[in-house]
Design a protein around this motif. Structure first.
Motif, PDB file in Angstrom:
ATOM      1  N   LEU A 379       1.355  -0.973   0.285  1.00 31.57           N
ATOM      2  CA  LEU A 379       0.177   0.112  -0.493  1.00 31.57           C
ATOM      3  C   LEU A 379       1.039   1.781   0.077  1.00 31.57           C
ATOM      4  O   LEU A 379       0.330   2.665  -0.493  1.00 31.57           O
ATOM      5  CB  LEU A 379      -0.961  -0.059   1.018  1.00 31.57           C
ATOM      6  N   MET A 380       2.348   1.617   0.546  1.00 29.31           N
ATOM      7  CA  MET A 380       2.568   2.515   0.795  1.00 29.31           C
ATOM      8  C   MET A 380       3.235   3.039  -0.744  1.00 29.31           C
ATOM      9  O   MET A 380       3.479   4.106  -0.915  1.00 29.31           O
ATOM     10  CB  MET A 380       3.790   2.372   2.137  1.00 29.31           C
ATOM     11  N   ARG A 381       4.026   1.634  -1.158  1.00 26.17           N
ATOM     12  CA  ARG A 381       4.396   1.931  -2.669  1.00 26.17           C
ATOM     13  C   ARG A 381       3.221   1.934  -3.732  1.00 26.17           C
ATOM     14  O   ARG A 381       4.120   1.957  -5.027  1.00 26.17           O
ATOM     15  CB  ARG A 381       6.073   1.259  -2.532  1.00 26.17           C
ATOM     16  N   SER A 382       2.688   1.152  -3.291  1.00 23.44           N
ATOM     17  CA  SER A 382       1.181   0.837  -4.443  1.00 23.44           C
ATOM     18  C   SER A 382       1.734   0.373  -5.322  1.00 23.44           C
ATOM     19  O   SER A 382       1.674   0.286  -6.903  1.00 23.44           O
ATOM     20  CB  SER A 382       1.240   2.343  -5.288  1.00 23.44           C
ATOM     21  N   CYS A 383       2.504  -1.363  -4.979  1.00 26.11           N
ATOM     22  CA  CYS A 383       2.950  -2.330  -5.982  1.00 26.11           C
ATOM     23  C   CYS A 383       1.862  -2.670  -6.437  1.00 26.11           C
ATOM     24  O   CYS A 383       0.565  -3.039  -5.618  1.00 26.11           O
ATOM     25  CB  CYS A 383       3.419  -3.108  -4.486  1.00 26.11           C
ATOM     26  N   ASP A 384       1.349  -2.923  -7.764  1.00 28.60           N
ATOM     27  CA  ASP A 384       0.549  -3.271  -8.428  1.00 28.60           C
ATOM     28  C   ASP A 384       0.260  -4.907  -8.196  1.00 28.60           C
ATOM     29  O   ASP A 384      -0.638  -6.128  -8.371  1.00 28.60           O
ATOM     30  CB  ASP A 384       0.703  -2.858 -10.078  1.00 28.60           C
ATOM     31  N   PHE A 509      -1.226   6.336   6.386  1.00 22.09           N
ATOM     32  CA  PHE A 509      -0.421   6.505   7.545  1.00 22.09           C
ATOM     33  C   PHE A 509       0.988   7.067   6.511  1.00 22.09           C
ATOM     34  O   PHE A 509       1.266   7.648   5.983  1.00 22.09           O
ATOM     35  CB  PHE A 509      -0.295   6.599   8.600  1.00 22.09           C
ATOM     36  N   ASP A 510       1.464   5.555   6.425  1.00 26.96           N
ATOM     37  CA  ASP A 510       2.953   6.173   5.737  1.00 26.96           C
ATOM     38  C   ASP A 510       2.808   6.482   4.413  1.00 26.96           C
ATOM     39  O   ASP A 510       3.931   6.749   3.682  1.00 26.96           O
ATOM     40  CB  ASP A 510       3.793   4.823   6.042  1.00 26.96           C
ATOM     41  N   VAL A 511       1.866   5.995   3.644  1.00 27.45           N
ATOM     42  CA  VAL A 511       1.839   6.366   1.690  1.00 27.45           C
ATOM     43  C   VAL A 511       2.467   8.212   1.924  1.00 27.45           C
ATOM     44  O   VAL A 511       2.461   8.538   1.328  1.00 27.45           O
ATOM     45  CB  VAL A 511       0.171   6.092   1.112  1.00 27.45           C
ATOM     46  N   SER A 512       1.285   8.663   3.086  1.00 25.31           N
ATOM     47  CA  SER A 512       1.378  10.207   2.758  1.00 25.31           C
ATOM     48  C   SER A 512       2.508  10.279   3.758  1.00 25.31           C
ATOM     49  O   SER A 512       3.393  11.763   3.942  1.00 25.31           O
ATOM     50  CB  SER A 512       0.630  10.886   4.046  1.00 25.31           C
ATOM     51  N   ASN A 513       3.284   9.772   4.997  1.00 27.31           N
ATOM     52  CA  ASN A 513       4.300  10.298   5.808  1.00 27.31           C
ATOM     53  C   ASN A 513       5.859   9.072   6.115  1.00 27.31           C
ATOM     54  O   ASN A 513       6.729  10.117   6.695  1.00 27.31           O
ATOM     55  CB  ASN A 513       3.017  10.575   7.352  1.00 27.31           C
ATOM     56  N   SER A 514       6.092   8.602   5.175  1.00 24.55           N
ATOM     57  CA  SER A 514       7.275   7.799   5.088  1.00 24.55           C
ATOM     58  C   SER A 514       8.112   8.345   3.442  1.00 24.55           C
ATOM     59  O   SER A 514       7.107   8.888   3.156  1.00 24.55           O
ATOM     60  CB  SER A 514       7.072   6.520   4.595  1.00 24.55           C
ATOM     61  N   ARG A 515       9.200   8.357   4.116  1.00 20.87           N
ATOM     62  CA  ARG A 515       9.640   9.053   2.471  1.00 20.87           C
ATOM     63  C   ARG A 515       9.697   7.874   1.727  1.00 20.87           C
ATOM     64  O   ARG A 515       9.974   8.515   0.036  1.00 20.87           O
ATOM     65  CB  ARG A 515      11.239   8.838   2.831  1.00 20.87           C
ATOM     66  N   ARG A 516       9.461   6.504   1.479  1.00 18.61           N
ATOM     67  CA  ARG A 516       9.594   5.815   0.691  1.00 18.61           C
ATOM     68  C   ARG A 516       7.869   6.304   0.368  1.00 18.61           C
ATOM     69  O   ARG A 516       6.821   4.942  -0.789  1.00 18.61           O
ATOM     70  CB  ARG A 516       9.566   4.242   0.157  1.00 18.61           C
ATOM     71  N   THR A 518       4.274   7.155  -1.541  1.00 18.33           N
ATOM     72  CA  THR A 518       3.466   7.861  -2.880  1.00 18.33           C
ATOM     73  C   THR A 518       3.575   9.225  -2.494  1.00 18.33           C
ATOM     74  O   THR A 518       2.956   9.982  -3.867  1.00 18.33           O
ATOM     75  CB  THR A 518       2.646   6.704  -3.971  1.00 18.33           C
ATOM     76  N   ALA A 519       2.778   9.563  -1.812  1.00 17.43           N
ATOM     77  CA  ALA A 519       2.167  11.288  -1.192  1.00 17.43           C
ATOM     78  C   ALA A 519       3.229  11.479  -0.303  1.00 17.43           C
ATOM     79  O   ALA A 519       2.766  12.556  -0.013  1.00 17.43           O
ATOM     80  CB  ALA A 519       1.307  10.695  -1.048  1.00 17.43           C
ATOM     81  N   PHE A 520       4.742  11.482  -0.226  1.00 14.28           N
ATOM     82  CA  PHE A 520       5.536  12.393   0.843  1.00 14.28           C
ATOM     83  C   PHE A 520       5.032  13.145   0.439  1.00 14.28           C
ATOM     84  O   PHE A 520       5.501  14.503   1.733  1.00 14.28           O
ATOM     85  CB  PHE A 520       6.863  11.167   0.853  1.00 14.28           C
ATOM     86  N   ARG A 521       5.586  13.931  -0.464  1.00 16.39           N
ATOM     87  CA  ARG A 521       6.167  15.347  -0.690  1.00 16.39           C
ATOM     88  C   ARG A 521       4.608  15.881  -0.401  1.00 16.39           C
ATOM     89  O   ARG A 521       5.048  16.989  -0.488  1.00 16.39           O
ATOM     90  CB  ARG A 521       5.886  15.755  -2.086  1.00 16.39           C
ATOM     91  N   PHE A 529      -2.356  16.608  13.199  1.00 16.84           N
ATOM     92  CA  PHE A 529      -3.254  16.913  11.857  1.00 16.84           C
ATOM     93  C   PHE A 529      -2.681  16.195  10.519  1.00 16.84           C
ATOM     94  O   PHE A 529      -3.098  16.328   9.389  1.00 16.84           O
ATOM     95  CB  PHE A 529      -3.362  18.469  11.442  1.00 16.84           C
ATOM     96  N   ARG A 530      -2.123  15.597  11.259  1.00 14.16           N
ATOM     97  CA  ARG A 530      -1.152  13.858  10.188  1.00 14.16           C
ATOM     98  C   ARG A 530      -1.833  13.122   9.338  1.00 14.16           C
ATOM     99  O   ARG A 530      -3.878  13.015  10.211  1.00 14.16           O
ATOM    100  CB  ARG A 530      -0.005  13.126  10.505  1.00 14.16           C
ATOM    101  N   MET A 531      -2.294  13.366   7.797  1.00 11.61           N
ATOM    102  CA  MET A 531      -3.112  12.288   7.560  1.00 11.61           C
ATOM    103  C   MET A 531      -2.622  11.445   6.608  1.00 11.61           C
ATOM    104  O   MET A 531      -1.316  10.736   6.849  1.00 11.61           O
ATOM    105  CB  MET A 531      -4.278  13.464   6.408  1.00 11.61           C
ATOM    106  N   ALA A 532      -3.914  10.785   6.863  1.00 11.92           N
ATOM    107  CA  ALA A 532      -3.225   8.737   6.461  1.00 11.92           C
ATOM    108  C   ALA A 532      -4.061   8.936   4.857  1.00 11.92           C
ATOM    109  O   ALA A 532      -5.013   9.347   4.297  1.00 11.92           O
ATOM    110  CB  ALA A 532      -3.871   8.161   6.773  1.00 11.92           C
ATOM    111  N   GLY A 533      -3.163   8.429   3.756  1.00 10.34           N
ATOM    112  CA  GLY A 533      -4.506   8.687   1.880  1.00 10.34           C
ATOM    113  C   GLY A 533      -3.523   7.266   1.072  1.00 10.34           C
ATOM    114  O   GLY A 533      -2.872   6.176   1.992  1.00 10.34           O
ATOM    115  N   LYS A 534      -4.054   7.320   0.144  1.00 12.68           N
ATOM    116  CA  LYS A 534      -3.335   6.660  -1.098  1.00 12.68           C
ATOM    117  C   LYS A 534      -3.718   6.937  -2.083  1.00 12.68           C
ATOM    118  O   LYS A 534      -5.131   8.212  -2.662  1.00 12.68           O
ATOM    119  CB  LYS A 534      -3.957   5.523  -0.900  1.00 12.68           C
ATOM    120  N   THR A 535      -2.956   7.448  -2.803  1.00 12.71           N
ATOM    121  CA  THR A 535      -3.411   7.546  -4.828  1.00 12.71           C
ATOM    122  C   THR A 535      -3.657   6.901  -5.268  1.00 12.71           C
ATOM    123  O   THR A 535      -3.444   5.345  -4.796  1.00 12.71           O
ATOM    124  CB  THR A 535      -1.087   7.670  -4.977  1.00 12.71           C
TER     125      THR A 535
END
Length: 639
Positions: A379-384, A509-516, A518-521, A529-535
């Motif tokens: 999920l964090m790196r969005s592996c298909d 959460f790590d999608v948005s907050n881990s350096r690896r 996909t939405a870290f930027r 107010f930290r968010m959890a998300g998915k691109t």
């Protein structure tokens, strides 16, 4: 010859019988005449009095004031504006063409206006008042009143017309009103006499149309005395109508305005839902249009500009638009497999960058592959490839069932136009729709939100809210009607294992907050107010070509779903940017800005953003076309 006594007696009896018959007949005639006179003078007195009064008294309907609409904080979204107009009653006017010609010398009426008015006058019953001109100046009304003796059947009136003070912000939500058409009369099958009044306004789209009966109110009437020329002499009595109900929506006008400004220049949509109550805080589509133009009568040029715009401003994309959800669907596939027990959060799948199935290669977005990945990494790196594997283990039926549990593939009951159902496909659906059997490759495509799967931005925000809370959160748009609070839809437990939900949330959460991720930027650095998300990126073409190398219409859609704050979710957000390219670049930054705007209740301080973004965010806030420009200055002061 002398008559005998016997003949005289017989003759006397005969005369007596004739006298009785004649007297009885006369008595019956007089009785019938008396009864008829009583019937006409007593029993039918009211009817004949009315017939007599109709020669000098007119009864006219009084349209009620349409109900107002407000946002959750009391900001006015739909108002009633004073409208000066001229009406004409054909049976009182005599020579209609001559009266209209005289009227045209006093008020601005074009040849087209006169032709339209004449056509409308002869289409209606002779006693129905027809609006000849409206939205006039007070000077025009005064001129008509002064010249009333020369204008039989013409009456200046003061009415109400709909207005939308927020303009484009709520065009797709509130909708707009317009004059009753023949199509409306056939479609509505409504006996309300108000609908027979020419130019009476009813809801045409959005909440205005869906809650028409609540907003319309009930008609009143007035009796007026007129002289032989039809001139109004006096008002005999008046019974005012019952105004329509006031509607309070769940949306926040300032947040909606920010989102519309933030999406300016894009063909996009966003949905924001309160995870605790199900209230829709914002539901925006870009570009939008000015609903006031439809109320006043939109010009051919303006309408053509809307219909020919490739960004489709008339479409309410947030609820009408359906898109392949792309990788935002991967939480659905993951939970279907986890719930079914075919995989555990720790199990790994090797990703070389593709999967072979039936001689066909199904690619991962990362050509070089991700190596060994588990649920969290996938999920964090969005592996298909990870989800291709899960799809083959769990199957499409359970994936689609999980999608519906999370709010996809369902038409949610909202008073908006053309709310889409989306699609969570099954084997039976494909057989009925396409006459073909389901293929394993179809399941692989569906597992990553491609193929037949379709979802609206509204549904994606509901999915995010249900993931955040573990409850069947359902959207609510109408907060109250005439002050009566409507039921909220916080929902009941989904029935999913809470530990599995926590695993999915942590990966988001790590999608948005881990350096690896996909939405870290597009992360939020403010801890509270930290968010959890998915691109997500959904393909609209099969050829593998870079987005920048193809026309706009062939580029991928960009998506992002999220909820925040992570530890105690208050809102869930979805953003879709049509043909925007990658979700991490085009959709995630918009969603991040919406989250901060909603949680801060205004433009957030720059400290909430990564330091590298401060200058860009400051410039963006300065240039946003907000309704209240001073709010941007407030945001800079906070920074």
């Amino acid at each position: 010859m002398k008559r005998t006594a016997k003949d005289s007696e017989f003759s006397s009896r005969k005369i007596s019988r004739r006298g009785l018959i004649m007297g009885g007949a006369q008595l019956a005639f007089v009785g019938a005449l008396g009864l008829r006179m009583r019937y006409l003078q007593v029993d039918q007195a009211d009817q004949f009095r009315m017939l007599a009064e109709e020669n000098r008294i007119n009864v006219r309907l009084l349209p009620p004031a349409r109900g107002l609409m407000f946002d959750r904080n009391g900001a006015l979204l739909a108002a009633n504006e004073q409208n000066y107009k001229i009406v004409l009653v054909r049976e009182d006017a005599g020579d209609v063409e001559e009266v209209l010609a005289r009227l045209a010398q006093l008020v601005p009426l074009t040849a087209e206006d006169l032709e339209r008015a004449t056509r409308e006058i002869y289409r209606r019953s002779p006693f129905v008042p027809v609006t000849v001109a409206d939205r006039l100046r007070w000077e025009d009304i005064s001129a008509v009143a002064v010249n009333a003796p020369a204008l039989p059947g013409v009456t200046p009136e003061v009415g109400l017309s709909r207005g939308y003070p927020r303009g484009q912000d709520f065009a797709h939500v509130v909708g707009y009103v317009g004059p009753v058409s023949d199509y409306d009369l056939e479609r509505l099958n409504d006996p309300d006499p108000l609908l027979q009044i020419p130019k009476f306004q009813i809801g045409k789209s959005g909440v205005e149309a869906k809650l028409e009966h609540e907003l319309r109110g009930k008609a009143g009437h007035r009796r007026i005395e007129v002289n032989a020329t039809g001139r109004v002499m006096r008002e005999l009595d008046r019974i005012d109508g019952e105004p329509g109900a006031n509607i309070q929506l769940s949306v926040d006008a300032d947040l909606q305005n920010f989102i519309q400004a933030r999406l300016a220049g894009e063909s996009a949509a966003a949905s924001v839902i309160d995870t605790e109550t199900g209230d829709l805080l914002a539901i925006a589509s870009s570009p939008s249009f000015d609903p006031n133009k439809f109320v006043r009568g939109i010009s051919v040029a303006d309408y053509s500009e809307l219909t020919e715009n490739k960004y489709r401003p008339l479409a309410g994309k947030a609820v009408q638009g359906t898109y392949p959800p792309g990788s935002t669907f991967k939480m659905v596939t993951a939970l279907a497999a986890l719930h079914d027990g075919v995989v555990s959060p720790e199990d790994t799948v090797y990703c070389p960058g593709y999967t072979y199935l039936g001689g066909r290669r199904f690619h991962c977005w990362k050509r070089g592959g991700h190596g060994n990945v588990n649920l969290h990494d996938s999920l964090m790196r969005s592996c298909d490839v990870y989800y291709y594997e899960l799809a083959q283990r769990v199957g499409i039926e359970k994936i689609s069932a999980m999608a519906r549990l999370l709010g996809l593939g369902e038409r949610h009951d909202l008073p908006m136009s053309a709310v889409a159902q989306g699609l969570a496909p099954t084997k039976d659906w494909k057989r009925e729709r396409h006459g073909e059997g389901w293929q394993v490759g179809d399941t692989l495509n569906a597992a990553i939100g491609q193929g037949f799967v379709l979802a609206s931005p509204l549904q994606l925000s509901i999915m995010a809210a249900r993931l955040a809370t573990g409850r069947t959160v359902t959207p609510r748009l109408v907060k109250s009607i005439n002050g009566v609070e409507q039921p909220s839809h916080a929902g009941t437990p989904l029935g999913l294992n809470e530990n599995l939900l926590r695993q999915v949330r942590r990966a988001m959460f790590d999608v948005s907050n881990s350096r690896r991720g996909t939405a870290f930027r597009s992360r939020i650095v403010e801890d509270a107010f930290r968010m959890a998300g998915k691109t997500g990126t959904s393909q609209v073409r099969s050829a593998v070509v870079r987005n920048q190398d193809v026309p706009w219409e062939q580029r991928d859609h960009a998506l992002f779903v999220c909820f925040a704050p992570f530890d105690a979710p208050k809102i869930a957000v979805s953003v879709v940017v049509e043909h925007g390219g990658g979700g991490s670049k085009a959709a995630a930054p918009v969603a991040r800005d919406i989250v901060l705007q909603a949680l801060y209740g205004g433009l957030p301080p720059l400290a909430a953003y990564p330091a590298a973004d401060h200058e860009r965010i400051r410039e963006m806030q300065r240039e946003l076309p907000l309704r209240n420009p001073s709010s941007a200055e407030d945001g800079k002061d906070q920074a």
